[in-house]
Design an enzyme around this catalytic site. Structure first.
Site, PDB file in Angstrom:
ATOM      1  N   ASN A   1      35.000   6.605  22.260  1.00 33.69           N
ATOM      2  CA  ASN A   1      35.138   5.218  22.724  1.00 33.69           C
ATOM      3  C   ASN A   1      34.612   4.337  21.593  1.00 33.69           C
ATOM      4  OD1 ASN A   1      35.128   2.743  23.991  1.00 33.69           O
ATOM      5  ND2 ASN A   1      33.284   3.162  25.203  1.00 33.69           N
TER       6      ASN A   1
ATOM      7  N   LYS B   1      34.641   1.223  21.350  1.00 30.48           N
ATOM      8  CA  LYS B   1      34.160  -0.097  21.820  1.00 30.48           C
ATOM      9  C   LYS B   1      34.778  -1.193  20.950  1.00 30.48           C
ATOM     10  CE  LYS B   1      29.919   2.209  23.155  1.00 30.48           C
ATOM     11  NZ  LYS B   1      28.852   2.076  24.101  1.00 30.48           N
TER      12      LYS B   1
ATOM     13  N   HIS C   1      34.200   1.430  32.578  1.00 27.10           N
ATOM     14  CA  HIS C   1      33.054   1.666  31.697  1.00 27.10           C
ATOM     15  C   HIS C   1      31.910   0.756  32.131  1.00 27.10           C
ATOM     16  CE1 HIS C   1      30.547   1.836  28.124  1.00 27.10           C
ATOM     17  NE2 HIS C   1      31.177   2.963  27.822  1.00 27.10           N
TER      18      HIS C   1
ATOM     19  N   GLU D   1      29.912  -0.976  30.521  1.00 25.29           N
ATOM     20  CA  GLU D   1      29.860  -2.282  29.827  1.00 25.29           C
ATOM     21  C   GLU D   1      30.826  -3.267  30.478  1.00 25.29           C
ATOM     22  OE1 GLU D   1      30.407  -0.726  25.863  1.00 25.29           O
ATOM     23  OE2 GLU D   1      28.413   0.191  25.989  1.00 25.29           O
TER      24      GLU D   1
ATOM     25  N   GLU E   1      28.500   8.803  33.129  1.00 29.89           N
ATOM     26  CA  GLU E   1      27.773   8.117  32.071  1.00 29.89           C
ATOM     27  C   GLU E   1      26.567   7.372  32.660  1.00 29.89           C
ATOM     28  OE1 GLU E   1      30.369   7.525  28.390  1.00 29.89           O
ATOM     29  OE2 GLU E   1      30.514   5.720  29.589  1.00 29.89           O
TER      30      GLU E   1
ATOM     31  N   GLY F   1      24.304   4.201  24.446  1.00 31.72           N
ATOM     32  CA  GLY F   1      23.935   3.419  23.266  1.00 31.72           C
ATOM     33  C   GLY F   1      22.433   3.279  23.076  1.00 31.72           C
TER      34      GLY F   1
ATOM     35  N   SER G   1      24.939   8.730  24.630  1.00 32.75           N
ATOM     36  CA  SER G   1      24.229   9.192  23.439  1.00 32.75           C
ATOM     37  C   SER G   1      24.491  10.669  23.128  1.00 32.75           C
ATOM     38  CB  SER G   1      22.724   8.911  23.558  1.00 32.75           C
ATOM     39  OG  SER G   1      22.502   7.507  23.663  1.00 32.75           O
TER      40      SER G   1
END
Ligand code: PEP
Length: 255
Positions: free
Chosen positions: A13, A15, A98, A100, A170, A176, A216
């Site tokens: 991904n 991003k 996701h 985010e 996730e 991150g 991560s």
């Protein structure tokens, strides 16, 4: 991983990273390094890179995905991209839900469900993200929350369509941050997602479902995470931006 029952998939991904020139360079650098992968390899790139990456990946085993799509087919949705627009380009995968998107762009379980349905109807393969925040884990509600996210996101998805769904567990606190879930934590929640899917559909449907871990995952910890029986691959953010690191993860998934 349990290769006998299901596909192992490593997906990057990217991003909001890489302009077109950088995207082409990265895919070209990855191609040879992942050519002998014994798992599926996907890169999910910004909309503006899709055309470049589709063309750079041609003739390789790298598959291409987007990072979101809207649930309507067309209309007054400024800034959005429809699922049909992606399939028309030749895009095969899309990430939906996701964290985010949920945290910064107001995605809810309901809109995630709508996007999942639209993407599947358009013929895309969906990487559906679920996962708890740190406070949820500390409050001991990870299992309930992740099961609920899974149930709502899959509402209306048929058993046939489920074959085109990958779930990525996730934990938000691991994305991150450099803080990875332990292999046991990842396996435990992945197994719980599988049990939820077995309840909703059937045991064979759940056994055939690819459930990734993301948060991560990197060149150092991938082998241990991927050795878990219910971890069938990874959704990789930061480490997918470096061809060498991504290739090490793909190698770990190919063992
Ligand atoms: C992600 O973006 O889905 C992700 C897991 O990011 P990172 O690997 O950087 O934690």
């Amino acid at each position: 991983m349990n290769r006998e029952l299901r596909k192992v998939v490593i997906a990057g991904n990217w991003k909001m990273n890489k302009n077109r020139a950088e995207a082409k360079e990265l895919v070209n650098a990855m191609k040879d390094k992942v050519a002998n992968a014994k798992c599926d390899v996907v890169v999910c790139v910004p909309f503006t890179d899709l055309e470049t990456v589709l063309s750079a990946a041609q003739g390789s085993n790298i598959k291409v995905g987007a990072q979101n799509c809207h649930f309507e087919k067309s209309g007054a949705f400024t800034g959005e991209i429809s699922a049909d627009m992606l399939t028309e380009m030749g895009v095969e995968y899309v990430v939906i839900g996701h964290s985010e998107r949920r945290q910064y762009f107001g995605e809810t379980d309901e809109t995630v469900n709508k996007r999942v349905l639209a993407a599947l109807a358009a013929g895309l393969k969906v990487i559906l993200c679920v996962g708890e925040m740190l406070a949820d884990r500390e409050n001991g509600i990870t299992a309930e929350l992740v099961a609920l996210q899974t149930k709502i996101a899959l509402r209306g998805v048929t058993a046939e369509q489920l074959k085109n769904v990958i779930i990525a567990y996730e934990p938000v606190w691991a994305i991150g941050t450099g803080k990875t879930a332990t292999a046991q934590q990842a396996n435990e929640v992945n197994a719980l997602i599988r049990a939820t899917v077995a309840q909703l559909y059937c045991q064979d449907c759940a056994d055939a479902l690819t459930i990734q871990y993301g948060g991560s995952m990197n060149a150092k910890n991938a082998a241990e995470l991927l050795a878990q029986p219910d971890v069938d691959g990874g959704l990789i953010g930061g480490a997918s931006l470096k061809a060498d690191d991504f290739a090490v993860i793909v190698d770990a998934a190919s063992k």
